[in-house]
Design an enzyme around this catalytic site. Structure first.
Site, PDB file in Angstrom:
ATOM      1  N   GLU A   1     -12.181   3.268   0.384  1.00  0.00           N
ATOM      2  CA  GLU A   1     -12.751   2.915   1.777  1.00  0.00           C
ATOM      3  C   GLU A   1     -14.032   3.221   2.065  1.00  0.00           C
ATOM      4  O   GLU A   1     -14.762   3.536   3.240  1.00  0.00           O
ATOM      5  CB  GLU A   1     -11.622   2.905   2.538  1.00  0.00           C
ATOM      6  CG  GLU A   1     -10.664   1.407   2.153  1.00  0.00           C
ATOM      7  CD  GLU A   1      -9.571   1.796   2.803  1.00  0.00           C
ATOM      8  OE1 GLU A   1      -8.260   0.178   2.784  1.00  0.00           O
ATOM      9  OE2 GLU A   1      -8.958   2.122   3.246  1.00  0.00           O
TER      10      GLU A   1
ATOM     11  N   HIS B   1       0.958  -0.814   0.151  1.00  0.00           N
ATOM     12  CA  HIS B   1      -0.457  -0.265  -0.236  1.00  0.00           C
ATOM     13  C   HIS B   1       0.970   1.148   0.059  1.00  0.00           C
ATOM     14  O   HIS B   1       1.786   0.992   0.565  1.00  0.00           O
ATOM     15  CB  HIS B   1      -1.157   0.488   1.327  1.00  0.00           C
ATOM     16  CG  HIS B   1      -2.220   0.882   1.747  1.00  0.00           C
ATOM     17  ND1 HIS B   1      -2.888   2.085  -0.047  1.00  0.00           N
ATOM     18  CD2 HIS B   1      -3.030   1.970   2.402  1.00  0.00           C
ATOM     19  CE1 HIS B   1      -2.952   2.705   0.334  1.00  0.00           C
ATOM     20  NE2 HIS B   1      -2.889   2.838   1.763  1.00  0.00           N
TER      21      HIS B   1
ATOM     22  N   ASP C   1      -7.594   3.839  -3.344  1.00  0.00           N
ATOM     23  CA  ASP C   1      -7.604   2.639  -2.214  1.00  0.00           C
ATOM     24  C   ASP C   1      -8.347   3.488  -0.866  1.00  0.00           C
ATOM     25  O   ASP C   1      -9.259   2.811  -0.286  1.00  0.00           O
ATOM     26  CB  ASP C   1      -6.246   2.431  -2.001  1.00  0.00           C
ATOM     27  CG  ASP C   1      -6.184   1.275  -0.952  1.00  0.00           C
ATOM     28  OD1 ASP C   1      -7.250  -0.045  -1.152  1.00  0.00           O
ATOM     29  OD2 ASP C   1      -6.237   1.258   0.574  1.00  0.00           O
TER      30      ASP C   1
END
Length: 329
Positions: A195, A108, A191
Site C-alpha cells: 500500500e 487482515h 500488505d
C-alpha cells in the site's frame, strides 16, 4: 513456491456446523456473509443501528445484532471493522464473551501481529483473507468461481484451526480458485508495504510528479493529466491481466523501449533504499504505533494532509476532465 489448497483439501461441513458472527457489514463483510449463508452456514451480523450498512444487512435478510450479542451466540467471530477500531470492539464486546474453543477470525493481520488484540490462549485465532474486494468475492461465487484467498493460523488451541480456515475459505468460494498458506506477520507486513510503497503511496506520488513535471515545463495541465493519470488504467489493466512482460508486448515498441531504458532512472537505488526504510518502519511496529496514535489524537495530521492533497491542481483538472467522460458515471 507456496503450497496451494483447493476444494478437495477443505471440508465444508466444519464451517456448516458452526455459527458465524460477522462484525462489520461493509463491502468485505457483505460479500463474505452472503457467500457463507449460501454455503449453508448460520450467520449473524453486527452493525451499528441506523447506518447504511445496518440497513443493507436487514435488506439482505440477516439477523442484525449488537457486537456483544453476536459474539455470545457465535462459535466463530470474524472481525471485519476497520483496523483502527478493531481493538476497541474486541475489548468491549468480544473478549468478555469468548468461550473455550471459540475462533476469532481476521481478514487482515494488523491487530494480531502488532498486539493491539491479544486473545486468550483457549481459542483458535486464524485468518482468511480474500485477495479481492467483497463485491468481487460475491460476484465470483455467484458464477461458481472464486477469488484466491490467504489463510494463516496464529493460535491453534483446538488442533484444527487450519482445517477451520480452509473450511471457511471454501464457504467463500476461495478454494475454487486456490488458497495459499501464509503467516499473520507476512500478510500484514507485505500488505502495508504494498500500500505504502507501490499501490497507493508510490503510485499516487509518481502520477503527481509526472503531472507537475509536464505542467512546470509549460505543457497544458489537461494534456499532462491524460498522459500521467488517465492512461495509467490502460497499462495497469494490461499488467493485471498479462503481467509486466505481457503488458510490454501489447504496447508500442517505442513505449516498450522507453520503459526498459528509462524506468530504472525513475525507480533508482535511492528509491529502493527508501523502500527498504519504509519496510523497516513497518517491521519494527513504528508505522503501526504512529497510525494508532494518530487515531487516538483525533487524526490531526491525517486530516491536514488529506485536505491539502485535495487542493492539488491534478485534482481540479481531473474533476473537470472526468465530467467529459460519460462512461465514468
Amino acid at each position: 513456491m507456496a503450497k496451494m489448497f483447493y476444494d478437495k483439501d477443505a471440508d465444508l461441513n466444519i464451517i456448516k456446523g458452526s455459527k458465524v458472527a460477522i462484525i462489520g457489514y461493509g463491502i468485505q463483510g457483505r460479500g463474505q456473509s452472503l457467500n457463507l449463508r449460501d454455503s449453508g452456514v448460520e450467520v449473524f451480523i453486527s452493525e451499528l443501528e441506523g447506518t447504511p450498512n445496518y440497513e443493507q444487512a436487514v435488506k439482505d435478510g440477516f439477523t442484525v445484532l449488537s457486537a456483544t450479542d453476536a459474539a455470545k451466540q457465535a462459535d466463530i467471530i470474524q472481525i471485519l471493522t476497520q483496523d483502527h477500531v478493531q481493538a476497541a470492539v474486541y475489548e468491549k464486546a468480544i473478549a468478555p464473551n469468548l468461550e473455550e474453543g471459540n475462533s476469532v477470525v481476521f481478514s487482515h493481520g494488523f491487530n494480531i501481529h502488532f498486539k493491539q488484540i491479544v486473545p486468550p490462549e483457549n481459542v483458535d485465532v486464524f485468518m482468511v483473507a480474500p485477495k479481492g474486494p467483497g463485491a468481487l468475492v460475491r460476484e465470483m461465487y455467484e458464477q461458481d468461481k472464486g477469488v484466491p484467498c490467504l489463510i494463516a493460523v496464529f493460535q491453534d488451541f483446538s488442533g484444527k484451526a487450519k482445517d477451520k480456515a480452509l473450511s471457511y475459505a471454501k464457504a467463500l468460494g476461495g478454494t475454487r480458485a486456490g488458497v495459499i498458506e501464509t503467516t499473520f506477520k507476512e500478510e500484514t507486513e507485505t500488505d502495508l508495504f504494498g500500500e505504502q510503497a507501490v499501490l497507493c503511496g508510490g503510485a499516487s506520488e509518481l502520477i503527481k510528479a509526472g503531472f507537475h513535471t509536464l505542467v512546470d515545463a509549460g505543457y497544458q495541465p489537461e494534456i499532462a493529466y491524460f498522459e500521467c493519470l488517465h492512461e495509467l488504467k490502460l497499462i495497469t489493466d494490461l499488467v493485471y491481466k498479462y503481467g509486466i512482460s505481457g503488458m510490454r508486448a501489447r504496447v508500442s515498441d517505442t513505449a516498450e523501449y522507453g520503459d526498459i531504458t528509462r524506468g530504472k532512472r525513475v525507480i533508482n537505488d535511492k528509491t529502493r533504499e527508501e523502500m527498504k526504510k519504509i519496510l523497516g518502519e513497518i517491521q519494527s511496529g513504528e508505522f503501526a504505533n504512529e497510525w494508532m496514535k494518530e487515531n487516538k489524537d483525533g487524526r490531526p495530521n491525517y486530516t491536514k494532509i488529506t485536505e491539502e492533497e485535495k487542493k492539488d491542481k491534478i485534482e481540479t483538472v481531473g474533476k473537470e476532465l472526468r465530467g467529459m467522460m460519460p462512461w465514468m458515471e
